[in-house]
Design a protein around this motif. Sequence first.
Motif, PDB file in Angstrom:
ATOM      1  N   VAL A   1       0.846  -1.196   0.000  1.00 29.02           N
ATOM      2  CA  VAL A   1       0.000   0.000   0.000  1.00 29.02           C
ATOM      3  C   VAL A   1       0.882   1.246   0.000  1.00 29.02           C
ATOM      4  O   VAL A   1       1.796   1.371   0.818  1.00 29.02           O
ATOM      5  CB  VAL A   1      -0.949   0.007   1.220  1.00 29.02           C
TER       6      VAL A   1
ATOM      7  N   LEU B   1      -3.584   6.490   0.407  1.00 23.01           N
ATOM      8  CA  LEU B   1      -4.998   6.431   0.777  1.00 23.01           C
ATOM      9  C   LEU B   1      -5.657   7.749   0.374  1.00 23.01           C
ATOM     10  O   LEU B   1      -5.174   8.835   0.727  1.00 23.01           O
ATOM     11  CB  LEU B   1      -5.154   6.242   2.295  1.00 23.01           C
TER      12      LEU B   1
ATOM     13  N   TRP C   1     -12.720   4.690   0.837  1.00 23.07           N
ATOM     14  CA  TRP C   1     -11.283   4.951   0.696  1.00 23.07           C
ATOM     15  C   TRP C   1     -10.782   4.293  -0.582  1.00 23.07           C
ATOM     16  O   TRP C   1     -11.041   3.113  -0.830  1.00 23.07           O
ATOM     17  CB  TRP C   1     -10.502   4.376   1.875  1.00 23.07           C
TER      18      TRP C   1
ATOM     19  N   VAL D   1      -7.604   2.867  -2.130  1.00 24.33           N
ATOM     20  CA  VAL D   1      -6.320   2.388  -1.630  1.00 24.33           C
ATOM     21  C   VAL D   1      -5.421   2.089  -2.816  1.00 24.33           C
ATOM     22  O   VAL D   1      -5.734   1.234  -3.645  1.00 24.33           O
ATOM     23  CB  VAL D   1      -6.494   1.132  -0.755  1.00 24.33           C
TER      24      VAL D   1
ATOM     25  N   VAL E   1     -10.741   0.997   6.469  1.00 18.56           N
ATOM     26  CA  VAL E   1      -9.343   0.585   6.326  1.00 18.56           C
ATOM     27  C   VAL E   1      -8.704   0.534   7.707  1.00 18.56           C
ATOM     28  O   VAL E   1      -8.856   1.456   8.516  1.00 18.56           O
ATOM     29  CB  VAL E   1      -8.552   1.551   5.415  1.00 18.56           C
TER      30      VAL E   1
END
Length: 352
Positions: free
Chosen positions: A138, A141, A148, A150, A163
């Motif tokens: 990741v 965000l 969200w 991602v 999240v």
Amino acid sequence: MSRVLIVGAGLTGSLCACLLRRELQVKVHIEVWDKARGAGGRMSTSRPPDPSSHSADLGAQYITATAAYTRSHHSLYSELLSAGILQPLHGLIEGLRQRDDTKDYVTPLGTCSVVKHFLSESDSVDASGADLFFERHVTGLFRRGASWEVQRKQGDSEMFDAVVLTMPVPQILQLQGDLGHFLSAEQQHQLHQVVYSSRFAIALFFPPDAILSVPWVAKYVTDNSCIRYVAVDSRKRNADTPGLGPSLVVHTSVPFGMEHLEWDKEDIQPIILKELHKLLPGLPQPISIKCQKWRYSQVLTSVPGCPGHMTVLDQPLLVCGGDAFSHSNFDGCVESALSMLSVLKASLTAAP
């Protein structure tokens, strides 16, 4: 159906996914992402290239439970003991400062087996289960209305309604996008106060005929600036199996780890091995060696007050957790997972 993402397949993330699956009354799609190629995080068990040797725990070595946590987390300890994931530690750990109100446990299959157990309990057998994905790093965000977005290092971005971030705090603070906009000044200050120790670990894998003639299963070293801890890992875990060679684990001291943090593992390994041979002269020749750098080894300074979690935004839910929000051991991760569970249940149950 709400979509929940848990970032990090270590102990906190795996237990959070397991408890969410068990206790949530509404149907939710849960995904667990980890940037590594396998589960475990700092409860990492390394398998040797040659199958004739035992595996080795490169991260957490054993679990120490206080009497208070043995009572408050009784159901989890009972579950892991009944499943054979945990066993009482019986061997001698030289230099261990044992307290009267603690009990030590080992993992015959390696510390990673604890994480894998909770992940298996959260597997997607129905709509409330969890899907596990590795090599998903990741990077950002972004708030998109009630969801969200991602972003990850490779691959398309995905949308989630909630999240959960369980990676080390410095990695949380490095995320791109809108996270920084929603952190209050106080929260940012608290996160920047978190301090981790750093260290290197080495696993040596030996052939089946190798004999490690030491009276202990592990030893804390006090008179060496480089090495702090050595364990005959297979023996420590009650896992000695005929036909398999022993494994040896070495952890450096925190000052050594901090001083050499930016060094390459290839340059550090011979230094550690030289010191190891001073401590254990006559050590047999290993089949293979693996060196691991733990930039974020243990939490030295937690988030003030050890709240268990930090809610960044209620809607859409963004919550942070892990041992940095409690304390750096098994029960600290459990406390954080339980803390986040209550927030997730409240949010997802209230969701339309």
